[in-house]
Design an enzyme around this catalytic site. Structure first.
Site, PDB file in Angstrom:
ATOM      1  N   GLY A 123     -44.483 -18.922 -12.600  1.00  0.00           N
ATOM      2  CA  GLY A 123     -43.839 -17.624 -12.749  1.00  0.00           C
ATOM      3  C   GLY A 123     -42.679 -17.442 -11.802  1.00  0.00           C
ATOM      4  O   GLY A 123     -42.316 -16.311 -11.464  1.00  0.00           O
ATOM      5  N   GLY A 124     -42.091 -18.564 -11.360  1.00  0.00           N
ATOM      6  CA  GLY A 124     -40.923 -18.478 -10.507  1.00  0.00           C
ATOM      7  C   GLY A 124     -41.184 -17.812  -9.167  1.00  0.00           C
ATOM      8  O   GLY A 124     -40.248 -17.352  -8.512  1.00  0.00           O
ATOM      9  N   SER A 142     -44.867 -25.259 -13.240  1.00  0.00           N
ATOM     10  CA  SER A 142     -43.640 -24.564 -12.877  1.00  0.00           C
ATOM     11  C   SER A 142     -43.675 -24.193 -11.390  1.00  0.00           C
ATOM     12  O   SER A 142     -43.804 -25.072 -10.540  1.00  0.00           O
ATOM     13  CB  SER A 142     -43.442 -23.351 -13.789  1.00  0.00           C
ATOM     14  OG  SER A 142     -42.141 -22.830 -13.668  1.00  0.00           O
TER      15      SER A 142
END
Length: 526
Positions: free
Chosen positions: A133-134, A215
């Site tokens: 989720g960055g 991610s």
């Protein structure tokens, strides 16, 4: 029921039937009552592992929660406060936040979850999941990350947990000590510690822990490898899905936090007074600010404790945990990242790539790297390469060159019609997760998708059980360069069975743009 009476009841059950009621587990967080789910899997949800990071504890390191009180562990705890901003904010929220039933958000969010198979076998392997989720959004409680299927099918224990994100987890505040800014990483470390202290009570082996992230969760996994040594890692292996930290500037930037402070009315000079003012601002007001289209992003600072500016050099010089790992990316990792970027290549490079590279990158430099692709496809390929593919290439090469054994690299290629978010999405960023967790849509999935899910779970399960052997048939350990075929292409040609899912191709066959251009911005050696 008083605790003494409850414990006496548990002992009575144990005496009569040879073991305690399986839904009751004694941990440092209390006596947990879980529940039996499908396939006999036991789940324990919403386990508090840290005191609420609220009020005066906002922007403080997590404090371990210790209790002997009985706890109902049958429902997820709330998500941490989320940030969906920028040009992909609306899409991110739609894809990653379960919009039909979004999780409740709260600053008091440091909870974890455990799934264990229906077995009395001890010393089970453990998989710890770190969401992406960055570092701006994400939560362990979205349905896509449910651990029931992989726990049941692979006979492993799965743990997931929340960590603080955006301004709550990575404030970048000059008001705090430099080493007190990467709070989300400190939350992750506390969750790892909880697993070491408690997982044996669920039948798990604390010496058989694998951490896995996607991610920003994958970058978090790489950061955990980087900050631990060969002697102190609270895990024995890692799986990194689309993300690894690379060389970056050690110079901190406080601009995002300063603009946030001014916007919410705390205009004092940085320091204790401003921090006290900011701790009084309601979290809902902060969320409103951070979720504006033009709100700044809050990113970790190089503190040389939780995060280093030169992780690749740390690998090469033997300063990191020397654990086996799997690392790779999807073949279309850049498509969802490029949504809403300008169609014009020059404009897209100016908006995203040049700031990332800290120098002007021109279309004339980039087009030759991707012969035969139009500019729209080049934008997506560029983002895939600089964010995911090239870091995977650099990390795996650095580890192998440093003598770290049991490194496996992959590229994930399947495209399923029911998973296409938009035309041309392809094997997009995170499209492997429904297959790994077995949480794909069973009403729309094809037979191939169902089969691949079992295959991907088996690959993960094999590695968690024994990270020193091949996780799939004929998957060689990675050796960088053009003289070997050790890059595993997964399910590129409709091959979804366990015994044919991978095609081993030339090790550096995907890396030409990296070596020719992008690595100079990612590796301090260049």
């Amino acid at each position: 029921m008083p605790l003494a009476l409850l414990l006496a009841s548990v002992l009575l059950v144990s005496a009569c039937f040879g073991r305690a009621t399986p839904e009751l587990v004694k941990t440092t967080s209390g006596l947990l009552r879980g529940q039996v789910e499908a396939n006999g899997v036991l789940s324990f949800k919403g386990i508090r592992f840290a005191h609420p990071a609220t009020g005066d504890r906002r922007w403080e390191p997590p404090a371990p929660f210790v209790s002997t009180v009985s706890q109902n562990a049958t429902h997820f705890g709330p998500a941490c406060v989320q940030q969906f901003n920028g040009i992909t904010g609306a899409l991110d929220e739609r894809v990653f936040n379960n919009p039909s039933n979004p999780p409740v958000e709260d600053e008091d969010c440091l909870f974890l979850n455990v799934w264990k198979p229906a077995t009395d076998v001890a010393n089970l392997p453990v998989l710890v999941w770190i969401y992406g989720g960055g570092l701006a959004f994400g939560t362990a409680s979205v349905p896509e990350y449910d651990g029931l299927s992989i726990s049941a099918n692979e006979k492993l224990i799965m743990v997931s947990f929340n960590y603080r994100t955006n301004v709550f987890g990575f404030p970048g505040a000059p008001d705090l000590p430099l080493t007190g800014n990467n709070l989300g990483f400190l939350d992750q470390e506390l969750a790892f510690k909880w697993v070491q202290e408690n997982i044996a009570q669920f039948g798990g082996d604390p010496q058989k822990v694998t951490i896995m992230g996607q991610s920003a969760g994958s970058q978090s996994t790489s950061a955990a490898i980087s900050r631990h040594s060969a002697d102190d890692a609270p895990f024995r292996a890692a799986i990194m899905l689309s993300g690894a930290d690379v060389s970056t500037s050690p110079i901190p930037s406080f601009a995002a936090f300063d603009s946030f402070a001014a916007a919410v009315g705390c205009t004092q000079v940085p320091g204790a007074t401003r921090l006290a003012c900011l701790r009084r601002v309601p979290s809902a007001v902060i969320r409103t600010f951070t979720n504006q289209l033009a709100a700044p992003n809050f990113l970790p600072l190089i503190d040389n404790v939780t995060l280093f500016s030169d992780p690749l050099q740390r690998i090469r010089t033997g300063k990191t945990a020397r654990v086996p790992f799997i690392l790779g990316n999807t073949q279309d990792d850049g498509t969802i990242v490029s949504v809403n970027l300008p169609d014009n290549l020059t404009a897209a490079l100016d908006e995203f790539v040049s700031p990332f590279a800290r120098t002007t990158v021109t279309a004339d430099q980039v087009r030759p790297l991707y012969p035969g692709l139009n500019d729209t496809a080049i934008i997506a390929a560029t983002l895939r390469d600089i964010l995911f593919l090239c870091p995977a290439s650099l990390w795996t090469a650095a580890a192998v060159d440093a003598g770290i054994a049991d490194v496996h690299r992959y590229a994930y290629g399947p495209v399923f019609a029911d998973l296409q978010l938009f035309p041309g999405a392809g094997a997009w960023h995170s499209s492997e997760l429904p297959e790994i967790f077995g949480t794909f849509n069973r009403s729309t999935a094809t037979a191939s998708e169902v089969t691949l899910s079992g295959t991907m779970q088996n690959i993960v399960g094999n590695f968690v059980r024994n990270p020193t052997v091949s996780p799939a048939l004929n998957w060689p350990k990675y050796i960088p360069g053009s003289a070997t075929k050790t890059l595993a292409k997964l399910a590129y040609n409709g091959n979804v069975l366990v015994d044919d899912v991978l095609q081993a191709v030339q090790s550096d066959s995907l890396d030409t743009p990296c070596a020719a251009f992008w690595n100079q911005f990612l590796d301090v050696r260049f």
